[in-house]
Design an enzyme around this catalytic site. Structure first.
Site, short mmCIF file in Angstrom:
data_model
loop_
_atom_site.label_atom_id
_atom_site.label_comp_id
_atom_site.label_asym_id
_atom_site.label_seq_id
_atom_site.Cartn_x
_atom_site.Cartn_y
_atom_site.Cartn_z
N GLY A 195 8.94 6.52 -3.52
CA GLY A 195 10.03 6.80 -2.30
C GLY A 195 9.46 5.26 -1.75
N ILE A 196 9.36 4.89 -0.67
CA ILE A 196 9.42 3.48 0.26
C ILE A 196 9.21 2.36 -0.63
CG2 ILE A 196 10.13 1.90 2.20
CD1 ILE A 196 10.28 5.05 3.98
N THR B 201 0.99 -1.23 0.04
CA THR B 201 0.04 -0.04 0.00
C THR B 201 1.46 1.12 -0.08
OG1 THR B 201 -0.01 -0.14 2.52
CG2 THR B 201 -1.42 -1.14 1.43
N TYR C 145 1.14 12.94 14.39
CA TYR C 145 1.96 12.14 13.31
C TYR C 145 2.80 10.76 14.13
CZ TYR C 145 5.56 9.63 10.21
OH TYR C 145 6.14 8.53 9.45
#
Length: 251
Positions: free
Chosen positions: A16-17, A11, A150
């Site tokens: 990026g990662i 997901t 966060y």
């Protein structure tokens, strides 16, 4: 590590990662499905990877209907998942005093609620012996200014992952956590201005926060995800792997 013909769902796999991990799994022979809410970003990721073993699915992790659609896609594929990488996430920088309700809800809806119900929907479609990896953050156990919400979402993720590791152990499904520190991904650019992002990265490198004095790369994180997903880590579950250049040593 060999993932020939293994089925992987990532997901938040467009940048990026997530994108780096999709590339790494495909290079090791896996069939990979990535999700994202932006069609253009999915198309760009598909063009960049350019491999028939990649499938893209439009799915917003914050939308429970989209999660249901993702489940239907898995069912229609007729394949069980060998690896589930729950990576989608978002961050907003703000002090407690200045945090809006909208930004609070956004982060919890994507990082916690969406992750939780994606896991719930995918559990019946995991192979016995599968691997689940959560993307948390070094901030989950830190107290950095402007990251209260966060950090709280990432702490919640850690708890969900540990409980999942307990509940799924009877099926030999391993659940582990990666906790990246400062990584060179687009997430900073989405959370602040370009100048602020550059200043933050410069501080990470020179301000003494990171003993290794460098920003991590998505590819370095991807290698950790593959390790936790491989049979070489078959006796590891409920663990949190820090990928932070030693950031935790400075707390």
């Amino acid at each position: 590590m060999n993932f020939n013909n293994k089925n992987v769902l990532i997901t938040g796999g467009t940048t990026g990662i997530g994108l780096a991990t999709a590339k790494a799994f495909i290079q090791q022979g896996a069939h990979v499905m990535i999700t994202g809410k932006n069609v253009d970003n999915l198309q760009k990721a598909a063009a960049e990877i350019n491999d028939i073993k990649l499938k893209t699915v439009v799915s917003d992790t914050a939308n429970l209907t989209d999660i249901g659609t993702l489940e239907k896609t898995i069912v229609q594929s007729g394949k069980k998942l060998d690896v589930l990488f729950l990576n989608a996430g978002v961050s907003k920088f703000a002090t407690i005093e200045s945090t809006s309700v909208a930004d609070f809800d956004l982060q919890f809806n994507i990082n916690v609620k969406g992750l939780f119900f994606t896991l719930q929907k995918m559990i019946p479609h995991l192979q016995d012996g599968a691997s689940v990896v959560f993307t948390s953050s070094a901030t989950s156990t830190a107290s950095h200014s402007q990251l209260s919400v966060y950090s709280a979402t990432k702490s919640a993720i850690d708890t969900i992952a540990r409980v999942a590791a307990t509940e799924l152990a009877e099926r030999n499904i391993r659940v582990n956590i990666i906790s990246p520190g400062p990584i060179d991904t687009p997430i900073l650019g989405k959370a602040m201005s370009a100048d602020e992002a550059k200043a933050t990265q410069d501080f990470y490198k020179t301000g003494g926060l990171i003993p290794l004095k460098k920003i991590g790369t998505p590819e370095e994180v991807a290698e950790a995800v593959l390790f936790l997903s491989a049979t070489t880590s078959s006796f590891i579950t409920g663990a949190s792997l820090s990928i932070d250049g030693g950031t935790a040593l400075r707390r």
